[in-house]
Design an enzyme around this catalytic site. Structure first.
Site, PDB file in Angstrom:
ATOM      1  N   GLY A  31     -10.327  13.115  -7.476  1.00 47.73           N
ATOM      2  CA  GLY A  31     -11.666  13.465  -7.939  1.00 47.73           C
ATOM      3  C   GLY A  31     -12.608  12.273  -7.977  1.00 47.73           C
ATOM      4  CG  LEU A  33     -14.879  14.621  -4.936  1.00 49.47           C
ATOM      5  CD1 LEU A  33     -15.261  15.985  -4.357  1.00 49.47           C
ATOM      6  CD2 LEU A  33     -13.496  14.207  -4.457  1.00 49.47           C
ATOM      7  CD  GLU A  35     -20.434  10.604   3.087  1.00 49.71           C
ATOM      8  OE1 GLU A  35     -20.853  11.352   2.175  1.00 49.71           O
ATOM      9  OE2 GLU A  35     -20.246  10.997   4.259  1.00 49.71           O
ATOM     10  CG  HIS A  37     -12.948  11.509  -2.000  1.00 53.42           C
ATOM     11  ND1 HIS A  37     -13.637  10.768  -2.934  1.00 53.42           N
ATOM     12  CD2 HIS A  37     -11.632  11.245  -2.202  1.00 53.42           C
ATOM     13  CE1 HIS A  37     -12.776  10.102  -3.693  1.00 53.42           C
ATOM     14  NE2 HIS A  37     -11.544  10.354  -3.258  1.00 53.42           N
ATOM     15  CD  GLN A  61      -1.524   8.521  -7.896  1.00 53.79           C
ATOM     16  OE1 GLN A  61      -1.121   9.624  -7.559  1.00 53.79           O
ATOM     17  NE2 GLN A  61      -2.420   7.880  -7.186  1.00 53.79           N
ATOM     18  CB  VAL A 176     -16.884   6.000   4.017  1.00 57.95           C
ATOM     19  CG1 VAL A 176     -18.398   6.099   3.877  1.00 57.95           C
ATOM     20  CG2 VAL A 176     -16.353   7.076   4.966  1.00 57.95           C
ATOM     21  CB  SER A 185     -13.087   2.633  -4.436  1.00 58.35           C
ATOM     22  OG  SER A 185     -12.221   2.806  -5.552  1.00 58.35           O
ATOM     23  CB  SER A 186     -12.964   7.123  -7.707  1.00 58.34           C
ATOM     24  OG  SER A 186     -12.817   8.084  -6.694  1.00 58.34           O
TER      25      SER A 186
END
Lengths: 281, 281
Positions: A31, A33, A35, A37, A61, A176, A185-186
């Site tokens: 989640g 999100l 660009e 993703h 994780q 991207v 990155s989130s």
């Protein structure tokens, strides 16, 4: 777009789609999100009849000292982005259904999980392979899409799928980047505007490495030294690792030859960011 | 009946069967078939449109000092028996395709793999879950059939299938016994006629335990002592374990209550044999 919460319901939908001979593309995410993703979703939409995205911040994780609880979450925003980009089913399972109290199974890939992020984050990839194996069995995709930003993850999942004979194509799409070069990155959401500008140094170090190689440099040690020097110009950046490795075993290469991964992981304000480039000479 | 050697071909067949909406029943074996295996096949034939049997002596589930190389093999005899009992596809993969040099993935169930056979055979169940996960992904069955003789294996695979959300029903069928009570096992082939008669003591010890419970005994220690005494009457038999455990965690029960597994493993002439009964009080 349909929002699916239940594992059983997602499996029933996937089974029905397969019975109708529809191909399923799958984009597993945690989640928040961006660009990156969305580019995976659009590729899946182009290649498959139906696109499923999962949003699940997988506790397995994250290490005990990591950012599981504060990992950024915004389901409403994510759902809007997913819908806009063409997701057909947004699968958002609960922890209690993914890992009930009786849960006790792990999937583990050996070797390539020990280096790089695996060395810095013990148990991380076991958590990744376990949840992805589960998600694959739930969604039953024909193709699954991953970003090259997490290149080790993509290679680990490719190995798992091959080794366990999963009838799923693993596709790895280009990183991207934000204007200025920072890999999307989130976790960039953790950074202030000034820090975002500062960590552009990571991509600048990678492009400097590429420049050296284009100009004929083949000694990894020289290239890594140059990258370290560049990164040391930004005080807020702490290097976790800089490696030059082969794409099969993810083991260090002394000389640049063939296909080579140059990867870096850094900390800035305790936020861990990763980036990489793949070079062919 | 068709003999299939290639993983890709088996997957293609299974995919085609699923596209035709046929249900697939799967009986994974290590070959050297006996009536126990055949009872699984007949159940699958009754319940499913198509029955696949695999024969694969999985190196991963044998310890270095165990009987992998001398494990009995007779493909011609097995193929005849499989065909006679209604197998449609006999899948016999090669080691080199199952575990190529680059192979590095393991599936592991924790907890219930540590006791009983897991304690005596370290790594055994990791080998079992890994190969069964692979075979499930290759054969893509709706139902898979296992014998109660390997009760711990059946419970471990049930846990794996549940935890990994495998869309497969795991069915466990009763032990088939030779006249005299010896549980059928491919490993019985290692025994001389006289030894086969001697090891009937294992089932006699299990039935003695059941007798005690029927007469009201509830103390596991008393029942185990009685079983040990009976087994000690046969000199050639060396006890590996005798346990009275709950069917969820496979942990020792002090008192008989609810559903209870009484299981034994013995060595005779270095051959390891296992047997069990399930009691409900």
């Amino acid at each position: 777009m349909k929002l699916i919460r239940s594992i059983t319901r997602m499996q029933r939908i996937s089974r029905a789609l397969k019975a109708e001979k529809k191909t399923i593309g799958f984009v597993p995410t945690m989640g928040y999100l961006h660009e990156g993703h969305c580019s995976l979703v659009r590729k899946s939409v182009r290649e498959c009849d139906v696109t499923v995205m999962s949003i699940y911040v997988n506790p397995l994780q994250f290490g005990p000292a990591e950012d599981f609880t504060k990992y950024p979450r915004d389901l409403n925003r994510d759902a809007a982005l997913a819908k806009k980009n063409g997701v057909d089913y947004l699968f958002v399972p609960d922890d209690s259904e993914m890992y009930p109290a009786s849960y006790r199974t792990r999937v583990e890939v050996d070797g390539i999980t020990r280096t790089m992020c695996g060395a810095s984050r013990p148990g991380h990839f076991q958590g990744v392979t376990t949840v992805v194996a589960k998600l694959f069995n739930i969604v039953m995709p024909d193709s699954a899409y991953f970003g090259q930003k997490d290149i080790q993850q993509a290679l680990v999942i490719t190995a798992m799928a091959r080794d366990l004979n999963l009838p799923i194509k693993i596709k790895v799409l280009p990183i991207v980047r934000e204007p200025g070069g920072l890999a999307m990155s989130s976790r960039n959401a953790y950074l202030s505007e000034s820090r975002r500008r500062e960590v552009r140094i990571v991509y600048r170090a990678l492009t400097a490495a590429r420049g050296l190689i284009r100009r004929g440099e083949r000694r990894s040690a020289v290239i890594i030294a140059k990258m370290k020097k560049l990164l040391s110009t930004i005080k807020s950046v702490k290097i976790d690792y800089i490696v030059i490795v082969d794409p099969c075993g993810l083991l260090p290469k002394k000389k640049i030859a063939g296909t080579t991964i140059i990867a870096a992981a850094i900390f800035v304000d305790n936020v861990r960011l990763i980036d990489n480039i793949v070079i062919k000479v």
